[in-house]
Scaffold this active site. Sequence first.
Site, PDB file in Angstrom:
ATOM      1  CD  GLU A  65      -1.693  -2.377   1.700  1.00 51.60           C
ATOM      2  OE1 GLU A  65      -2.556  -3.266   1.775  1.00 51.60           O
ATOM      3  OE2 GLU A  65      -0.501  -2.548   2.083  1.00 51.60           O
ATOM      4  CG  PHE A 127     -10.306  -9.851  10.879  1.00 46.83           C
ATOM      5  CD1 PHE A 127      -9.074 -10.239  11.397  1.00 46.83           C
ATOM      6  CD2 PHE A 127     -10.491  -9.891   9.502  1.00 46.83           C
ATOM      7  CE1 PHE A 127      -8.059 -10.664  10.570  1.00 46.83           C
ATOM      8  CE2 PHE A 127      -9.479 -10.316   8.663  1.00 46.83           C
ATOM      9  CZ  PHE A 127      -8.250 -10.708   9.199  1.00 46.83           C
ATOM     10  CD  GLN A 128      -7.718  -7.444   7.373  1.00 43.92           C
ATOM     11  OE1 GLN A 128      -8.591  -7.236   6.531  1.00 43.92           O
ATOM     12  NE2 GLN A 128      -6.534  -7.948   7.054  1.00 43.92           N
ATOM     13  CE  LYS A 177     -17.342  -7.341   2.509  1.00 47.50           C
ATOM     14  NZ  LYS A 177     -16.609  -8.585   2.869  1.00 47.50           N
ATOM     15  CG  MET A 486      21.473  14.159   4.867  1.00 48.06           C
ATOM     16  SD  MET A 486      22.680  15.283   4.094  1.00 48.06           S
ATOM     17  CE  MET A 486      21.837  15.692   2.573  1.00 48.06           C
TER      18      MET A 486
END
Length: 574
Positions: A65, A127-128, A177, A486
């Site tokens: 993602e 869940f999630q 959903k 750096m």
Amino acid sequence: MSAKTEIQYAQQTAANEEMKGSSMLIRALAEENVDVIFGYPGGAILPTYDEIYKTGIRHILSRHEQGAIHAAEGYARVAGKPGVCVVTSGPGATNVVTGIADAMIDSLPLVVISGQVATSVIGTDAFQEADMVGITMPVTKHNYQVRSVEDLPRVIKEAFHIATTGRPGPVLIDLPKDVSVATGIFNYENELDLPGYHPTVHPNRLQIKKLQDAVTKAEKPVILAGAGVLHAQGAEELTTFAETQGIPVASTLLGLGAFPGEHEQFLGMAGMHGTYAANMALHEADLLISVGARFDDRVTGNLEHFAPTATIAHIDVDPAEIGKNIETHIPVVGDAREALKSLVEMDGERGDFTAWKNTLHEWKTKYPLWYNEDDETIKPQRLMEEVYEATNGEAIVTTDVGQHQMWAAQYYHFNKPNRWVTSGGLGTMGFGFPSAIGAQFAEPDTPVVAVLGDAGFQMTAQELSILQELNLPVKIILVNNASLGMVRQWQQLFYEERYSNSLFPIQPDFVKMAEAYNIKGSRIDNLEEVRGALDEALAHDGPALIDFRVTPDENVYPMIAPGKGHHEMEGVTP
């Protein structure tokens, strides 16, 4: 998306028919002329992905993602329109938070759709499940959680409007959903009703007159051009104003390309690793005109020493930025392009800046950017010069963050707007490669060169799979110094050379990594092979990776050390 699909959407939209939330989402994206989506599917967002499958709208599957959100950023930076990212709930959504924060601080227009668990279980640690509204509130311009399918068309329309107007920024739509599968009437014709949101576009005429009068009276004016000029599509107006009035121009890191890099009035980038001429111009100016820049600490150095004798004029579409870091004497709230157009139309009396220009020319001539030449090893500065020459300065250049980013900013001259894609305010490693993918989709016919460090590349290297799948002709230039460059430089200068976890004695074989994805790869160790390798890669009609082994202990100069002012630059001369 095919023209046929777009026509079908238009017909169905006009009919105000009943449809599922997932269908509403995809059809609204069509109404907003979205031509590509970057994303990654998962359980909570599956109804939307089913609709993507049925409609055939173009979707680019990232391999993480983070790659999707950075690709959307690169697309937005180059295309000048919102990048769209679609992810699932929980870890899918939290994986894009860094990219959202990056877009927020760099003012990039994004619309991010995150799947969410069903409304009936929100707040139960399902869940999630993750509270994306709470998590992203500090790093979005606005966010929504859609609780009713009837609200979805309005929310999407508002999201695109908010992301693209005023100061651009990311907007999150959290989509449960059950809302995706619920049905309702799709109506995209309603007028926007946002009573608390009315960005000022056109500047106050009296403030424009004050600024023009200040130009006329000034003896040592300078313009500081920021990314706001590019977001407003005001590069042409900036050039006209600067040329007409004879005012020299410096640029912030993100403002590169707003004014032609090879123009005789251009002083270079200002700030921590800016040019001597640009920084001293800010220090000595009696009038500093900031256009679309936010006076970030990397630009100003120690605020006590910043532009000590200058009248500060600040043009910005975001009134919150004016006076935030630097006291402003002439505030101008409005769109940068509109403000510059007003200044050009006013066509005020020119000042006499001859002595000032002579001083600046002397600084540019006496204190140019420099590095110690080497006939054998590859100096990273020389590599950037070679990249510029090999591409004729026409490429879109993306970078990660660190030394290679600064060398690209210093030595690649951007003569056109929207050719420079980098992470500024957040300084996000892993940004450069996926943003190049998004940039290539924004301009398929323009060469895209991803200038990357060996460390940052490994953070999002899995996106090589996209290049393999689509034969996307992104050219990867690895500036490989086997370190966190750096970090190593700062440890050398400020931590008595204690190189704590910044060196990479063991690296992967990047050529074999590229070849594993069926991508053309090569490794270059000596200077005489640099140009040939670049020409060969650029002529190749597919993706290519070149692992350039550069001088490992090279530092970026000049430099304003922490706590110092522009007049206290180090490394100005060899």
